[in-house]
Write an enzyme that holds these catalytic residues in place. Structure first.
Site, PDB file in Angstrom:
ATOM      1  N   TYR A 180       0.838  -1.204   0.000  1.00 15.95           N
ATOM      2  CA  TYR A 180       0.000   0.000   0.000  1.00 15.95           C
ATOM      3  C   TYR A 180       0.875   1.258   0.000  1.00 15.95           C
ATOM      4  CZ  TYR A 180      -3.680   3.240   1.595  1.00 15.95           C
ATOM      5  OH  TYR A 180      -4.572   4.281   1.722  1.00 15.95           O
ATOM      6  N   GLU A 182       4.178   1.755  -0.611  1.00 10.75           N
ATOM      7  CA  GLU A 182       5.020   1.925  -1.803  1.00 10.75           C
ATOM      8  C   GLU A 182       4.159   2.009  -3.057  1.00 10.75           C
ATOM      9  OE1 GLU A 182       7.863   2.888  -1.466  1.00 10.75           O
ATOM     10  OE2 GLU A 182       9.157   1.646  -0.223  1.00 10.75           O
ATOM     11  N   VAL A 223     -11.266   3.619  14.227  1.00 10.57           N
ATOM     12  CA  VAL A 223     -12.483   4.309  14.680  1.00 10.57           C
ATOM     13  C   VAL A 223     -13.685   3.360  14.607  1.00 10.57           C
ATOM     14  CG1 VAL A 223     -14.077   6.209  14.232  1.00 10.57           C
ATOM     15  CG2 VAL A 223     -11.624   6.607  14.070  1.00 10.57           C
ATOM     16  N   SER A 224     -13.836   2.680  13.461  1.00  8.70           N
ATOM     17  CA  SER A 224     -14.992   1.774  13.338  1.00  8.70           C
ATOM     18  C   SER A 224     -14.850   0.594  14.303  1.00  8.70           C
ATOM     19  CB  SER A 224     -15.165   1.301  11.891  1.00  8.70           C
ATOM     20  OG  SER A 224     -13.938   0.931  11.337  1.00  8.70           O
ATOM     21  N   PHE A 226     -13.363   0.517  17.308  1.00  4.39           N
ATOM     22  CA  PHE A 226     -13.702   0.941  18.674  1.00  4.39           C
ATOM     23  C   PHE A 226     -15.217   1.126  18.815  1.00  4.39           C
ATOM     24  CE2 PHE A 226      -9.410   3.124  19.983  1.00  4.39           C
ATOM     25  CZ  PHE A 226      -8.834   1.873  20.093  1.00  4.39           C
ATOM     26  N   GLN A 244       0.529   5.425  20.763  1.00  4.83           N
ATOM     27  CA  GLN A 244       0.766   5.922  19.400  1.00  4.83           C
ATOM     28  C   GLN A 244      -0.366   6.886  19.013  1.00  4.83           C
ATOM     29  OE1 GLN A 244      -0.155   2.918  20.293  1.00  4.83           O
ATOM     30  NE2 GLN A 244      -1.071   1.696  18.677  1.00  4.83           N
TER      31      GLN A 244
HETATM   32  N1  LIG Z   1     -10.006   6.457   4.667  1.00  6.57           N
HETATM   33  C1  LIG Z   1      -8.825   6.912   4.949  1.00  6.57           C
HETATM   34  O1  LIG Z   1      -8.515   7.177   6.102  1.00  6.57           O
HETATM   35  C2  LIG Z   1      -7.799   7.136   3.848  1.00  6.57           C
HETATM   36  C3  LIG Z   1      -6.567   7.693   4.214  1.00  6.57           C
HETATM   37  C4  LIG Z   1      -5.625   7.893   3.216  1.00  6.57           C
HETATM   38  C5  LIG Z   1      -5.911   7.624   1.900  1.00  6.57           C
HETATM   39  N2  LIG Z   1      -7.126   7.107   1.578  1.00  6.57           N
HETATM   40  C6  LIG Z   1      -7.359   6.773   0.164  1.00  6.57           C
HETATM   41  O2  LIG Z   1      -8.651   7.183  -0.240  1.00  6.57           O
HETATM   42  C7  LIG Z   1      -9.203   6.234  -1.150  1.00  6.57           C
HETATM   43  C8  LIG Z   1     -10.555   5.762  -0.651  1.00  6.57           C
HETATM   44  O3  LIG Z   1     -10.399   5.183   0.648  1.00  6.57           O
HETATM   45  P1  LIG Z   1     -11.629   4.594   1.457  1.00  6.57           P
HETATM   46  O4  LIG Z   1     -11.342   4.795   2.879  1.00  6.57           O
HETATM   47  O5  LIG Z   1     -12.880   5.103   0.893  1.00  6.57           O
HETATM   48  O6  LIG Z   1     -11.429   3.041   1.142  1.00  6.57           O
HETATM   49  P2  LIG Z   1     -12.490   1.950   0.665  1.00  6.57           P
HETATM   50  O7  LIG Z   1     -11.789   0.644   0.714  1.00  6.57           O
HETATM   51  O8  LIG Z   1     -13.760   2.116   1.414  1.00  6.57           O
HETATM   52  O9  LIG Z   1     -12.754   2.386  -0.844  1.00  6.57           O
HETATM   53  C9  LIG Z   1     -11.922   1.994  -1.897  1.00  6.57           C
HETATM   54  C10 LIG Z   1     -12.800   1.585  -3.059  1.00  6.57           C
HETATM   55  O10 LIG Z   1     -11.966   1.189  -4.150  1.00  6.57           O
HETATM   56  C11 LIG Z   1     -12.506   0.007  -4.705  1.00  6.57           C
HETATM   57  N3  LIG Z   1     -11.426  -0.727  -5.385  1.00  6.57           N
HETATM   58  C12 LIG Z   1     -10.366  -1.342  -4.825  1.00  6.57           C
HETATM   59  N4  LIG Z   1      -9.590  -1.888  -5.782  1.00  6.57           N
HETATM   60  C13 LIG Z   1     -10.194  -1.600  -6.960  1.00  6.57           C
HETATM   61  C14 LIG Z   1      -9.880  -1.897  -8.313  1.00  6.57           C
HETATM   62  N5  LIG Z   1      -8.790  -2.598  -8.654  1.00  6.57           N
HETATM   63  N6  LIG Z   1     -10.726  -1.462  -9.283  1.00  6.57           N
HETATM   64  C15 LIG Z   1     -11.847  -0.750  -8.961  1.00  6.57           C
HETATM   65  N7  LIG Z   1     -12.186  -0.449  -7.706  1.00  6.57           N
HETATM   66  C16 LIG Z   1     -11.360  -0.868  -6.710  1.00  6.57           C
HETATM   67  C17 LIG Z   1     -13.077  -0.746  -3.519  1.00  6.57           C
HETATM   68  O11 LIG Z   1     -14.017  -1.739  -3.876  1.00  6.57           O
HETATM   69  C18 LIG Z   1     -13.694   0.390  -2.721  1.00  6.57           C
HETATM   70  O12 LIG Z   1     -15.011   0.656  -3.141  1.00  6.57           O
HETATM   71  C19 LIG Z   1      -8.183   5.094  -1.281  1.00  6.57           C
HETATM   72  O13 LIG Z   1      -7.422   5.310  -2.446  1.00  6.57           O
HETATM   73  C20 LIG Z   1      -7.310   5.263  -0.064  1.00  6.57           C
HETATM   74  O14 LIG Z   1      -6.006   4.821  -0.301  1.00  6.57           O
HETATM   75  C21 LIG Z   1      -8.074   6.840   2.522  1.00  6.57           C
END
Ligand SMILES: NC(=O)c1ccc[n+]([C@@H]2O[C@H](COP(=O)([O-])OP(=O)(O)OC[C@H]3O[C@@H](n4cnc5c(N)ncnc54)[C@H](O)[C@@H]3O)[C@@H](O)[C@H]2O)c1
Length: 347
Positions: A180, A182, A223-224, A226, A244
């Site tokens: 994730y 990298e 969060v979810s 807890f 942390q």
């Molecule tokens: N929630 C956080 O705290 C957070 C923090 C930093 C970055 N992000 C980034 O924000 C974005 C959304 O995060 P989130 O919390 O909503 O996560 P999430 O897992 O709820 O949503 C990610 C979505 O991407 C879809 N997905 C995964 N691989 C896929 C693929 N190969 N093709 C098509 N769809 C695909 C999943 O089915 C899901 O609906 C992500 O890129 C995540 O890295 C989130």
């Protein structure tokens, strides 16, 4: 709505369908939006953040195409927008090319919680790398503006605190989180190479921990976790000694930041940190959740997973200056809204 095949459709296919151009665009607050309606692609739009972003873009009057393979989400997240006339959903894996006509792309597709991204780490790296190449290719073909949902994980276990965008990070390249961390670093590299080599309009957001309704109850995010444990009267699992720290941003604030970043002039590429600079230990978070739920659950300590960062807090100076953005929802308020959501779900 026209989501014509890119490359096959000419300028007429770029025209608006159904007379939408003539509809006034009204924001949720009731004030007319200065934005003109656009065809917006949200990859990962069925996920937690993506579903909130989709709702916001529809409320602003845009046509929204969600592309998702439901790897870490369900259609349920989109139930309330499914019948919206400007909404369309396509099951598609972004590691394969996509041919549609769009004006803007929010590229969020990627599992975000360790339970999901570590389940199939090779697929996670593919999603970050091949998925970004495919979406950047689409942006290149269509001339669309494209925003990457990157992450604070690019800073790894940071030696600089709080984290500024100029910090290059401290990431283990061979650990269990590397697919994730990298993967997202490689995605950022690709975005900036397409910007330099092909003059794409890019925006890179580094998102810090975000929480709110529609997170999955069992995906292991703190969060979810807890909240669900407190509601069920189970012990709250704290990893390590619980000292942390993390910063927690409510999802509505975060979505506002993403939309503002997309709206910046071309020269603003990012990366830009988006997060709430309030910093809390895991024990402080657990205590707040217990108070707000009214639960007497105990804390149960488990060993810290490999490479778990010790401290996390965004420096959001750039976002304040360039986007005039900062979070407005306090942790207590955001937790209360999230608890209300999970109370219904658990019941
Ligand atoms: N929630 C956080 O705290 C957070 C923090 C930093 C970055 N992000 C980034 O924000 C974005 C959304 O995060 P989130 O919390 O909503 O996560 P999430 O897992 O709820 O949503 C990610 C979505 O991407 C879809 N997905 C995964 N691989 C896929 C693929 N190969 N093709 C098509 N769809 C695909 C999943 O089915 C899901 O609906 C992500 O890129 C995540 O890295 C989130």
């Amino acid at each position: 709505m026209v989501w014509g095949l890119s490359g096959l459709s000419g300028s007429s296919a770029r025209g608006r369908a159904g007379g939408l151009d003539f509809l006034p665009v009204v924001t949720p607050s009731g004030t007319p939006s200065s934005l003109s309606p656009k065809r917006v692609l949200v990859t990962g739009g069925a996920g937690f953040i993506g579903s909130h972003l989709t709702r916001r873009l529809l409320d602003e009057g845009h046509d929204v195409l969600v592309v998702d393979n439901f790897y870490s989400s369900t259609r349920r997240n989109l139930l309330k927008v499914m019948e919206h006339p400007n909404f369309e959903l396509m099951r598609h894996d972004v590691t394969f090319p996509l041919y549609v006509e769009v004006d803007e792309i929010y590229h969020l597709a990627c599992p975000a919680s360790p339970i999901f991204y570590q389940r199939d780490p090779v697929q996670t790296t593919k999603t970050c790398v091949h998925g970004s190449i495919n979406m950047l290719g689409l942006a290149k073909r269509t001339g669309a503006k494209i925003l990457l949902a990157s992450t604070s994980e690019v800073y790894g276990d940071p030696e600089v605190h709080p984290q500024e965008e100029s910090y290059w990070g401290n990431v283990n390249p061979i650990g269990i989180r590397s697919c994730y961390d990298e993967g997202k670093r490689a995605a950022e590299t690709l975005f900036f190479d397409y910007y330099r080599q092909h003059q794409l309009q890019i925006k890179v957001a580094r998102i810090f921990n975000t929480y709110g309704p529609r997170m999955l109850p069992d995906d292991g995010r703190v969060v979810s976790n807890f909240i669900v444990q407190a509601l069920r009267g189970e012990p709250l699992t704290v990893f390590g000694n619980g000292e942390q720290t993390r910063s927690f941003c409510y999802v509505d604030d975060l979505v506002g930041g993403l939309v503002s970043l997309m709206g910046t002039p071309d020269e603003v590429t990012g990366p830009i940190n988006l997060g709430n600079p309030g910093e809390f230990t895991m024990i402080e978070l657990a205590t707040k959740v217990l108070e707000l739920v009214g639960s007497g659950s105990e804390l149960k300590y488990l060993p810290l997973p490999d490479d778990d960062p010790v401290r996390r807090r965004p420096d959001i100076g750039r976002a304040r200056e360039l986007l005039e953005w900062s979070p407005t929802i306090s942790l207590e308020e955001g937790l209360a809204r999230t608890i209300a959501y999970f109370r219904d779900l658990v019941a």
